[in-house]
Design an enzyme around this catalytic site. Sequence first.
Site, PDB file in Angstrom:
ATOM      1  N   HIS A   1     -12.963   3.313   8.336  1.00 23.14           N
ATOM      2  CA  HIS A   1     -12.204   2.153   7.840  1.00 23.14           C
ATOM      3  C   HIS A   1     -12.764   1.661   6.499  1.00 23.14           C
ATOM      4  O   HIS A   1     -13.156   0.506   6.350  1.00 23.14           O
ATOM      5  CB  HIS A   1     -12.202   1.020   8.875  1.00 23.14           C
ATOM      6  CG  HIS A   1     -11.010   0.114   8.726  1.00 23.14           C
ATOM      7  ND1 HIS A   1     -10.326  -0.401   9.786  1.00 23.14           N
ATOM      8  CD2 HIS A   1     -10.370  -0.345   7.622  1.00 23.14           C
ATOM      9  CE1 HIS A   1      -9.330  -1.153   9.352  1.00 23.14           C
ATOM     10  NE2 HIS A   1      -9.341  -1.126   8.028  1.00 23.14           N
TER      11      HIS A   1
ATOM     12  N   ARG B   1      -3.482   1.435  10.751  1.00 23.30           N
ATOM     13  CA  ARG B   1      -4.143   0.953  11.961  1.00 23.30           C
ATOM     14  C   ARG B   1      -4.134   2.082  12.984  1.00 23.30           C
ATOM     15  O   ARG B   1      -3.137   2.792  13.131  1.00 23.30           O
ATOM     16  CB  ARG B   1      -3.413  -0.260  12.560  1.00 23.30           C
ATOM     17  CG  ARG B   1      -3.670  -1.570  11.853  1.00 23.30           C
ATOM     18  CD  ARG B   1      -5.110  -2.063  12.008  1.00 23.30           C
ATOM     19  NE  ARG B   1      -5.331  -3.315  11.295  1.00 23.30           N
ATOM     20  CZ  ARG B   1      -5.764  -3.435  10.041  1.00 23.30           C
ATOM     21  NH1 ARG B   1      -6.036  -2.350   9.336  1.00 23.30           N
ATOM     22  NH2 ARG B   1      -5.925  -4.620   9.484  1.00 23.30           N
TER      23      ARG B   1
ATOM     24  N   ASP C   1      -8.513   7.091   8.529  1.00 21.58           N
ATOM     25  CA  ASP C   1      -9.490   6.061   8.164  1.00 21.58           C
ATOM     26  C   ASP C   1      -9.573   5.026   9.279  1.00 21.58           C
ATOM     27  O   ASP C   1     -10.455   4.171   9.280  1.00 21.58           O
ATOM     28  CB  ASP C   1      -9.053   5.391   6.851  1.00 21.58           C
ATOM     29  CG  ASP C   1     -10.119   4.454   6.293  1.00 21.58           C
ATOM     30  OD1 ASP C   1     -11.313   4.838   6.325  1.00 21.58           O
ATOM     31  OD2 ASP C   1      -9.778   3.348   5.828  1.00 21.58           O
TER      32      ASP C   1
ATOM     33  N   GLU D   1     -11.658   2.031  17.316  1.00 19.87           N
ATOM     34  CA  GLU D   1     -12.618   1.417  16.408  1.00 19.87           C
ATOM     35  C   GLU D   1     -12.858  -0.055  16.726  1.00 19.87           C
ATOM     36  O   GLU D   1     -13.905  -0.589  16.392  1.00 19.87           O
ATOM     37  CB  GLU D   1     -12.165   1.559  14.953  1.00 19.87           C
ATOM     38  CG  GLU D   1     -11.065   0.636  14.545  1.00 19.87           C
ATOM     39  CD  GLU D   1     -10.576   0.921  13.134  1.00 19.87           C
ATOM     40  OE1 GLU D   1     -11.081   0.276  12.223  1.00 19.87           O
ATOM     41  OE2 GLU D   1      -9.714   1.785  12.955  1.00 19.87           O
TER      42      GLU D   1
ATOM     43  N   ILE E   1       0.842  -1.208   0.000  1.00 23.44           N
ATOM     44  CA  ILE E   1       0.000   0.000   0.000  1.00 23.44           C
ATOM     45  C   ILE E   1       0.874   1.254   0.000  1.00 23.44           C
ATOM     46  O   ILE E   1       0.614   2.211  -0.748  1.00 23.44           O
ATOM     47  CB  ILE E   1      -0.963  -0.004   1.211  1.00 23.44           C
ATOM     48  CG1 ILE E   1      -1.910  -1.205   1.108  1.00 23.44           C
ATOM     49  CG2 ILE E   1      -1.761   1.298   1.275  1.00 23.44           C
ATOM     50  CD1 ILE E   1      -2.776  -1.441   2.336  1.00 23.44           C
TER      51      ILE E   1
HETATM   52  P1  NAD Z   1       2.882  -4.810   3.573  1.00 22.14           P
HETATM   53  O1  NAD Z   1       3.271  -5.935   4.466  1.00 22.14           O
HETATM   54  O2  NAD Z   1       2.975  -4.995   2.087  1.00 22.14           O
HETATM   55  O3  NAD Z   1       3.772  -3.510   3.950  1.00 22.14           O
HETATM   56  C1  NAD Z   1       4.029  -3.124   5.249  1.00 22.14           C
HETATM   57  C2  NAD Z   1       5.420  -2.473   5.256  1.00 22.14           C
HETATM   58  O4  NAD Z   1       5.644  -1.946   6.550  1.00 22.14           O
HETATM   59  C3  NAD Z   1       6.536  -3.454   4.953  1.00 22.14           C
HETATM   60  O5  NAD Z   1       7.364  -2.954   3.917  1.00 22.14           O
HETATM   61  C4  NAD Z   1       7.284  -3.555   6.278  1.00 22.14           C
HETATM   62  O6  NAD Z   1       8.688  -3.768   6.124  1.00 22.14           O
HETATM   63  C5  NAD Z   1       7.001  -2.188   6.863  1.00 22.14           C
HETATM   64  N1  NAD Z   1       7.256  -2.135   8.295  1.00 22.14           N
HETATM   65  C6  NAD Z   1       7.044  -3.090   9.228  1.00 22.14           C
HETATM   66  N2  NAD Z   1       7.437  -2.647  10.435  1.00 22.14           N
HETATM   67  C7  NAD Z   1       7.922  -1.391  10.249  1.00 22.14           C
HETATM   68  C8  NAD Z   1       8.470  -0.422  11.115  1.00 22.14           C
HETATM   69  N3  NAD Z   1       8.638  -0.674  12.419  1.00 22.14           N
HETATM   70  N4  NAD Z   1       8.811   0.765  10.599  1.00 22.14           N
HETATM   71  C9  NAD Z   1       8.665   1.023   9.273  1.00 22.14           C
HETATM   72  N5  NAD Z   1       8.157   0.145   8.400  1.00 22.14           N
HETATM   73  C10 NAD Z   1       7.786  -1.051   8.881  1.00 22.14           C
HETATM   74  O7  NAD Z   1       1.433  -4.396   4.018  1.00 22.14           O
HETATM   75  P2  NAD Z   1       0.358  -3.569   3.162  1.00 22.14           P
HETATM   76  O8  NAD Z   1      -0.469  -4.498   2.357  1.00 22.14           O
HETATM   77  O9  NAD Z   1       1.031  -2.447   2.498  1.00 22.14           O
HETATM   78  O10 NAD Z   1      -0.604  -3.044   4.337  1.00 22.14           O
HETATM   79  C11 NAD Z   1      -0.140  -2.104   5.286  1.00 22.14           C
HETATM   80  C12 NAD Z   1      -1.171  -1.954   6.383  1.00 22.14           C
HETATM   81  O11 NAD Z   1      -2.334  -1.319   5.872  1.00 22.14           O
HETATM   82  C13 NAD Z   1      -1.708  -3.277   6.952  1.00 22.14           C
HETATM   83  O12 NAD Z   1      -0.864  -3.764   7.983  1.00 22.14           O
HETATM   84  C14 NAD Z   1      -3.054  -2.892   7.487  1.00 22.14           C
HETATM   85  O13 NAD Z   1      -2.922  -2.552   8.842  1.00 22.14           O
HETATM   86  C15 NAD Z   1      -3.433  -1.650   6.686  1.00 22.14           C
HETATM   87  N6  NAD Z   1      -4.622  -1.842   5.835  1.00 22.14           N
HETATM   88  C16 NAD Z   1      -5.636  -0.934   5.933  1.00 22.14           C
HETATM   89  C17 NAD Z   1      -6.767  -1.079   5.125  1.00 22.14           C
HETATM   90  C18 NAD Z   1      -7.914  -0.098   5.185  1.00 22.14           C
HETATM   91  O14 NAD Z   1      -9.014  -0.423   4.715  1.00 22.14           O
HETATM   92  N7  NAD Z   1      -7.736   1.108   5.699  1.00 22.14           N
HETATM   93  C19 NAD Z   1      -6.859  -2.161   4.243  1.00 22.14           C
HETATM   94  C20 NAD Z   1      -5.779  -3.043   4.155  1.00 22.14           C
HETATM   95  C21 NAD Z   1      -4.663  -2.879   4.961  1.00 22.14           C
END
Ligand code: NAD
Length: 328
Positions: free
Chosen positions: A294, A233, A257, A262, A156
């Site tokens: 969300h 989150r 969001d 929540e 994302i």
């Molecule tokens: P992803 O696993 O592809 O990417 C997460 C990134 O965060 C990774 O590159 C990881 O190395 C990095 N990371 C982990 N710990 C870290 C830290 N301490 N400091 C900096 N970077 C760090 O995940 P994604 O698919 O991109 O999703 C990201 C988040 O989005 C999910 O964990 C979820 O909580 C959230 N999400 C929200 C919605 C929504 O509807 N709002 C939907 C899907 C996911």
Amino acid sequence: MRIVFFASKPYDKESFSKLKDAYPQLDLEFWETELSPKTAAYVTDTEAVCAFVSSDVGENVLQTLQDRGVRLVLMRCAGFNNVDLDAATRLGIQVMRVPGYSPEAVAEHAMALAMAVNRHLHKAYVKVRENNFSLQGLQGVNFYGKTAGIIGTGKIGAAMARICHGFGMRVIGYDRYQNPELPFLEYVDLDALLATSDLISLHCPLTEGTHHMINLQTIGKMKNGVILINTSRGGLIKTDDLIAGIRENKFFGVGLDVYEEEAQNVFENRENDILMHSTTARLLSFPNVIVTSHQGFFTEEALSAISRTTLDNAMAFLEGRAAGTELN
Ligand code: NAD
């Protein structure tokens, strides 16, 4: 295999039912009730349950499910901070999820929030409907030429980085790992990102290490007039500290969001009047804050991808194949 869906909404039913014929071995049963220690006890004659980001998939629930013969928990979402994976493993329950179903859906919503707080669309909408065409209070800034700081450059975060790059922004990022698919993005340490970004967007998962990563101290390191967006989150931000920062006029705007409170109640009441919690209500009292419930994932394409991957996950489990989406 029968799968009981918890917390299912009409749109879940519609999107999963569209694919049902392609999976004759799966019998889908949609329950509106949320998965909790109490409702887990209603499960009978099923090997699999399907849960969501709002569900309680803690140790108690998993124990109750296992007592009733459940061996598979299908998360129809990407995040899994609500699942006790150690307990699931100990109880012999397989947990699978849907990673990266549509990163663009969430990233586009993150940019929508950023644009909305920047150009005050929430105020403009209301003003014009009341026949007030004055521009007073609606001035924004150009994103073009500004610096976007992406915290977490996974799927994302990468999609958000590409959008910001398309806007003509300088894009910097902070992550534990560097994403090789983002040649235009410059990796910096967290302090440098906080100090130089005009727009900060959070895209890392909620873990012990990232819990409350946005707090008084990190907010203090940000530029005055920064725009902060969180579609990841709620627990990434310490809400009381955010409120203190907003009060001190640190932020040009804040778009959320997701928010700390929540967890269960907001989702449970999504179809009715959403319960207003104390700190979320306080956040909503600021004119430069926009909160959505969300909905980042909530596009046609994302729902369809979630449904397909969830049912593919169930088939992989049934046939004893690896799906690559197993969490334990
Ligand atoms: P992803 O696993 O592809 O990417 C997460 C990134 O965060 C990774 O590159 C990881 O190395 C990095 N990371 C982990 N710990 C870290 C830290 N301490 N400091 C900096 N970077 C760090 O995940 P994604 O698919 O991109 O999703 C990201 C988040 O989005 C999910 O964990 C979820 O909580 C959230 N999400 C929200 C919605 C929504 O509807 N709002 C939907 C899907 C996911």
